[in-house]
Scaffold this motif. Sequence first.
Motif, PDB file in Angstrom:
ATOM      1  N   PRO A  16       9.503 -44.492   1.373  1.00  0.00           N
ATOM      2  CA  PRO A  16       8.078 -44.632   1.709  1.00  0.00           C
ATOM      3  C   PRO A  16       7.441 -43.267   1.984  1.00  0.00           C
ATOM      4  N   ASP A  17       6.218 -43.104   1.546  1.00  0.00           N
ATOM      5  CA  ASP A  17       5.482 -41.878   1.856  1.00  0.00           C
ATOM      6  C   ASP A  17       5.397 -41.698   3.371  1.00  0.00           C
ATOM      7  N   GLY A  18       5.475 -40.441   3.807  1.00  0.00           N
ATOM      8  CA  GLY A  18       5.261 -40.119   5.211  1.00  0.00           C
ATOM      9  C   GLY A  18       6.429 -40.348   6.144  1.00  0.00           C
ATOM     10  N   GLU A  19       7.637 -40.578   5.633  1.00  0.00           N
ATOM     11  CA  GLU A  19       8.780 -40.741   6.541  1.00  0.00           C
ATOM     12  C   GLU A  19       8.993 -39.488   7.382  1.00  0.00           C
ATOM     13  N   VAL A  20       8.848 -38.335   6.741  1.00  0.00           N
ATOM     14  CA  VAL A  20       8.902 -37.047   7.439  1.00  0.00           C
ATOM     15  C   VAL A  20       7.797 -36.162   6.872  1.00  0.00           C
ATOM     16  N   ASP A  21       7.356 -35.191   7.664  1.00  0.00           N
ATOM     17  CA  ASP A  21       6.217 -34.362   7.272  1.00  0.00           C
ATOM     18  C   ASP A  21       6.441 -33.571   5.993  1.00  0.00           C
ATOM     19  N   GLU A  22       7.623 -33.002   5.805  1.00  0.00           N
ATOM     20  CA  GLU A  22       7.848 -32.125   4.659  1.00  0.00           C
ATOM     21  C   GLU A  22       8.193 -32.861   3.367  1.00  0.00           C
ATOM     22  N   GLN A  23       8.241 -34.159   3.385  1.00  0.00           N
ATOM     23  CA  GLN A  23       8.595 -34.964   2.218  1.00  0.00           C
ATOM     24  C   GLN A  23       7.436 -34.992   1.213  1.00  0.00           C
ATOM     25  N   PRO A  24       7.719 -34.760  -0.083  1.00  0.00           N
ATOM     26  CA  PRO A  24       6.641 -34.886  -1.070  1.00  0.00           C
ATOM     27  C   PRO A  24       6.216 -36.350  -1.200  1.00  0.00           C
ATOM     28  N   ASP A  25       4.905 -36.565  -1.395  1.00  0.00           N
ATOM     29  CA  ASP A  25       4.449 -37.954  -1.503  1.00  0.00           C
ATOM     30  C   ASP A  25       4.647 -38.484  -2.919  1.00  0.00           C
ATOM     31  N   SER A  26       4.495 -39.780  -3.051  1.00  0.00           N
ATOM     32  CA  SER A  26       4.775 -40.425  -4.328  1.00  0.00           C
ATOM     33  C   SER A  26       3.824 -39.959  -5.425  1.00  0.00           C
ATOM     34  N   ALA A  27       2.589 -39.612  -5.088  1.00  0.00           N
ATOM     35  CA  ALA A  27       1.648 -39.132  -6.106  1.00  0.00           C
ATOM     36  C   ALA A  27       2.120 -37.807  -6.700  1.00  0.00           C
ATOM     37  N   ALA A  28       2.614 -36.904  -5.866  1.00  0.00           N
ATOM     38  CA  ALA A  28       3.134 -35.624  -6.351  1.00  0.00           C
ATOM     39  C   ALA A  28       4.368 -35.838  -7.222  1.00  0.00           C
ATOM     40  N   MET A  29       5.221 -36.772  -6.814  1.00  0.00           N
ATOM     41  CA  MET A  29       6.420 -37.061  -7.592  1.00  0.00           C
ATOM     42  C   MET A  29       6.044 -37.684  -8.941  1.00  0.00           C
TER      43      MET A  29
END
Length: 141
Positions: free
Chosen positions: A37-50
């Motif tokens: 899920p988007d936003g699990e941690v701050d530094e994680q890329p979001d699904s739109a970027a992926m």
Amino acid sequence: MHIRKLTDEVSVSPQILPGELADLAAAGFRSVINNRPDGEVDEQPDSAAMAASAAAHGLAYRYIPVVPGHYEPEVIDAMAQALDELPAPVLAFCRTGTRSTSLWALQAARGTEPEALVKVAGDAGYDLAALAPRLRAMRHG
């Protein structure tokens, strides 16, 4: 990237980054499934970027977020549909690879003996023993 092969068609890994999708395409992967899920941690890329990076590198992309331990029927069905529709080989990822492996096993349980799924996952480094009762119930229910 730490890619672990489950079958000839499906591999799993911990979190990947948009910049690593070129390497996945070069390695022969044709599709990516994001189970985080988007936003699990701050530094994680979001699904739109992926999704944008996947498209830029010619990879099919599917976003099927799942909260750890919450493998609802609709999420299992979405994983089964993605694995049926997307061109293989497919790489599914989440934070550690465990959710992706669990979803793969749950969707496969309808047609595969649970013990075989637990063994394949274990051989890849993922312990699904706690999921075995649910795998058995799906197989025989």
